[in-house]
Design an enzyme around this catalytic site. Sequence first.
Site, PDB file in Angstrom:
ATOM      1  N   HIS A   1       0.832  -1.211   0.000  1.00  0.00           N
ATOM      2  CA  HIS A   1       0.000   0.000   0.000  1.00  0.00           C
ATOM      3  C   HIS A   1       0.857   1.246   0.000  1.00  0.00           C
ATOM      4  CE1 HIS A   1       0.203   1.092   4.332  1.00  0.00           C
ATOM      5  NE2 HIS A   1       0.190  -0.203   4.565  1.00  0.00           N
TER       6      HIS A   1
ATOM      7  N   ASP B   1       6.057   0.945   6.966  1.00  0.00           N
ATOM      8  CA  ASP B   1       4.611   0.764   6.735  1.00  0.00           C
ATOM      9  C   ASP B   1       4.114   1.842   5.787  1.00  0.00           C
ATOM     10  OD1 ASP B   1       2.007  -0.061   6.883  1.00  0.00           O
ATOM     11  OD2 ASP B   1       1.637   0.693   8.896  1.00  0.00           O
TER      12      ASP B   1
ATOM     13  N   GLU C   1      -5.012   2.166   2.690  1.00  0.00           N
ATOM     14  CA  GLU C   1      -5.066   0.942   3.489  1.00  0.00           C
ATOM     15  C   GLU C   1      -5.253   1.284   4.957  1.00  0.00           C
ATOM     16  OE1 GLU C   1      -3.458  -2.307   6.030  1.00  0.00           O
ATOM     17  OE2 GLU C   1      -2.658  -0.287   5.806  1.00  0.00           O
ATOM     18  N   GLU C   2      -4.536   2.326   5.392  1.00  0.00           N
ATOM     19  CA  GLU C   2      -4.478   2.638   6.830  1.00  0.00           C
ATOM     20  C   GLU C   2      -5.829   3.046   7.409  1.00  0.00           C
ATOM     21  OE1 GLU C   2      -2.228   1.770   8.580  1.00  0.00           O
ATOM     22  OE2 GLU C   2      -0.308   1.870   7.553  1.00  0.00           O
TER      23      GLU C   2
ATOM     24  N   ASP D   1       3.244  -6.227   3.409  1.00  0.00           N
ATOM     25  CA  ASP D   1       2.839  -5.147   4.319  1.00  0.00           C
ATOM     26  C   ASP D   1       3.138  -5.533   5.756  1.00  0.00           C
ATOM     27  OD1 ASP D   1       1.780  -2.862   5.431  1.00  0.00           O
ATOM     28  OD2 ASP D   1      -0.303  -3.532   5.267  1.00  0.00           O
TER      29      ASP D   1
ATOM     30  N   HIS E   1       3.411   2.910  12.823  1.00  0.00           N
ATOM     31  CA  HIS E   1       2.410   3.939  13.190  1.00  0.00           C
ATOM     32  C   HIS E   1       2.934   4.990  14.165  1.00  0.00           C
ATOM     33  CE1 HIS E   1      -1.484   1.551  11.984  1.00  0.00           C
ATOM     34  NE2 HIS E   1      -0.526   1.409  11.099  1.00  0.00           N
TER      35      HIS E   1
END
Lengths: 470, 470
Positions: free
Chosen positions: A282, A294, A328-329, A356, A427
């Site tokens: 992503h 990420d 995606e997130e 991912d 994140h």
Amino acid sequence: MAGGALAQQPAPPAPAPQAPAAVEPASIPESAIAIARQLQQKALTDPTSYALVESLTTRVGPRLPGTPGDRAAVAWAVQAMKDIGLKNVRTEEVPVVGWLRGGEKAEVLAPAPQPLVVTALGYSAATPPGGITAEIVQFDSFADLRAALPGSLEGKIAFISGRTVRTQDGAGYGAAVVARSRGPAEAAKKGAVGLIIRSIGTESHRLAHTGMVSIEGGLPPLPAAAVSNPDADQLERLLKLGPVRIRLELTPTLPGQVTSHNVIGEIPGREAPEEIVLLGAHLDSWDLGTGAIDDGAGVGIVMGAAKLIGELPQKPRRTLRIVLFAAEEVGLVGAKAYAEAHKAELANHVVGTEADFGAGPVYRFATFFSPEAKAAGEAIQAALAPIGVLPGPNNASGGPDMGPLRRLGVPVVSLAQDGSDYFDVHHTPDDTLDKVDPKKLAQSTAAFATFGWLAAEGRGSFRPTPLQPE
Amino acid sequence: MAGGALAQQPAPPAPAPQAPAAVEPASIPESAIAIARQLQQKALTDPTSYALVESLTTRVGPRLPGTPGDRAAVAWAVQAMKDIGLKNVRTEEVPVVGWLRGGEKAEVLAPAPQPLVVTALGYSAATPPGGITAEIVQFDSFADLRAALPGSLEGKIAFISGRTVRTQDGAGYGAAVVARSRGPAEAAKKGAVGLIIRSIGTESHRLAHTGMVSIEGGLPPLPAAAVSNPDADQLERLLKLGPVRIRLELTPTLPGQVTSHNVIGEIPGREAPEEIVLLGAHLDSWDLGTGAIDDGAGVGIVMGAAKLIGELPQKPRRTLRIVLFAAEEVGLVGAKAYAEAHKAELANHVVGTEADFGAGPVYRFATFFSPEAKAAGEAIQAALAPIGVLPGPNNASGGPDMGPLRRLGVPVVSLAQDGSDYFDVHHTPDDTLDKVDPKKLAQSTAAFATFGWLAAEGRGSFRPTPLQPE
């Protein structure tokens, strides 16, 4: 990867009406295995994947859906796909519910005044001007919060302090993340005016983990934030001394519907161009870091793998399709849009997988195949074994963005990466390029290249027998 | 510890007129050695030091001089000294030039918009409202900035990108910190409107290291901030693409002169109460973390050591004095005030040392003694050897707050702690309790207790021959 993906057990796929009733089971030709070996060795020293992660995280940086960074990322991806020689490069629109971080500030007012390191959870509500001031009430888990009596948190801020267990496969994250996804709605039900959760992360730095709140039941009615692990420890210690009063101020905004784009490029198959092997990652990222692990790493891995396959003297039999998913997130939005837009050709999706899970090496190959395709799966694993890839079970998820396709009957594999330290930076503001080890990244690229080549060079079907819906 | 302390070579002591012309050289009685062994073993499992660090960092938290946290820390220290049984507990006023952090924000505007993690350096000037927007100009070291032509940075922000080398003894920090202490004045001389330095730290997290700017030539005329190591890496990469424009906003304030306090407590000597063995640490901390390793650990170590010595069946021959210095972080202000206030009794300061290098174990014992006291120094080291303490040279600094006393002729020792990971968290928001390993802390307490007891039980003088001023 987003939070919800690992938290859920993969749902059983719905019946796949487009799957042919009886087909030749998958097979991998011996000639392809020999080429895979060379491809794999080349990938272990090829600099493309790392260079792409460096370029994306430097030239673009953070890329939350709907932001200028996201638009820059889409333009970057289109150009990067062309640069590595992909064909049919195109974008597909993805409408997304926008959410933008504002200021975020929290402090302990009593018993010992001090700042807290917090970050708003995705789709958190804003606090009123000046923030909210309230006592916190500790729960050791989401289950404990759920067990609280309705109204029992009137005027209070709920604090869920459960820890994330470090595991190789992300199971610890999956177990903990319900506090984030469902915590705000649950806290609101009990009368709370806000929610604080211990970061769903495994490190011990003053960095807080963001991530999405479930918006299935509507946007969360509460300001909701994560505190860093050391701050959560401190809150626990302070609570042992007596009531703890904090001030929390979050000013996110909701810009309404925004638009992002899936970006798609291909190496068209030489014999069966209509048959598609999908390698995904992503393109979007959270806004705190630069999205290196990420999912810059995933972007680098699948693009690097595609470049090497495209450079082989002979193109693969089937089409290799690279999909960089949008948004995606914030709920696998691009993946759902892709599944919808490509509904008509899903029967031709031979197999898919997504990178991912950071920049760690691939250590296990799992499938979600028909029993008849078992031998082909074993052949692929055997070809991956020289770079340290073990056999896995036949219940692979394929990665977060494969979920919607898997549920529609598309066979998937998981090239499981070692995620032991993934949740140290995922994140957080710490998701930056220095966390990517070029050698480990190259091993993952080698694994994805090996799989992509063999699947695209193979014949027959991996398609699992459609399970009956429960 | 503050920045300047390690950066400087210890200056030669000035002549010490109060030192007696000829005295008995130091000796350590055999009976004291036997007791030291038991004391040491007890210290290795005694929970006091860790409990004190936990209490100070929880009940007080950050304690920048002149703030409510600092006042709470002084009250905490007075009570804690009484609780562990010290006598003559008292405070001594220390006037300090105040400085308070405000907001701090920076972002890259071009070529790729993204936030930067920054923190204002101590005594940084504030930016005008709205911040400053300017191009950055990279220098690999302070020396390179110094070599720039006057006026060459007109309207620009200087960026010093030199890295801090990880070492056990802090030498890497000492070499790098000049960028912070002297960078702002130097950048201003070249016409710069601001200064950004790569954090003087060894970790790779999105946390920036604060620390003091030298104010010897007056308050710095520029806004000056540190960026985290990953952000400095990113700036370097962006600068390779072309000009980098940033916006920097810092709003610190200068509250004028504020008051802090040294806190002093004693175990009065049974035979020679006028002779003083000083164990010090500093009570203040930077405001970003809770000051656990800098210098909560030191406070815990010397207080824990004093408690154990106080519990021995027989009090030591000389007085053991614990001094928790004020305002170390902003220029050794409490240490200078102590030296001034105790001028008349410095000849009676038999020996001193400070614990101010984190919570790592003591690995080396160094002295600054007369040649005649060599044997006594060796006896103390031999008593420390069972807990892993090696012999060191005879040029010990004694710790930052011992500097002013050492320059006035007071003998000092360094119980050097392993600081290999000290600069991962020092002066950052990450300086929190979870970074303290109770076992390593207990080893340091054992070392300080051993030394404190032996020096206080000993006879004669360690006092080095006053060197001629250069």
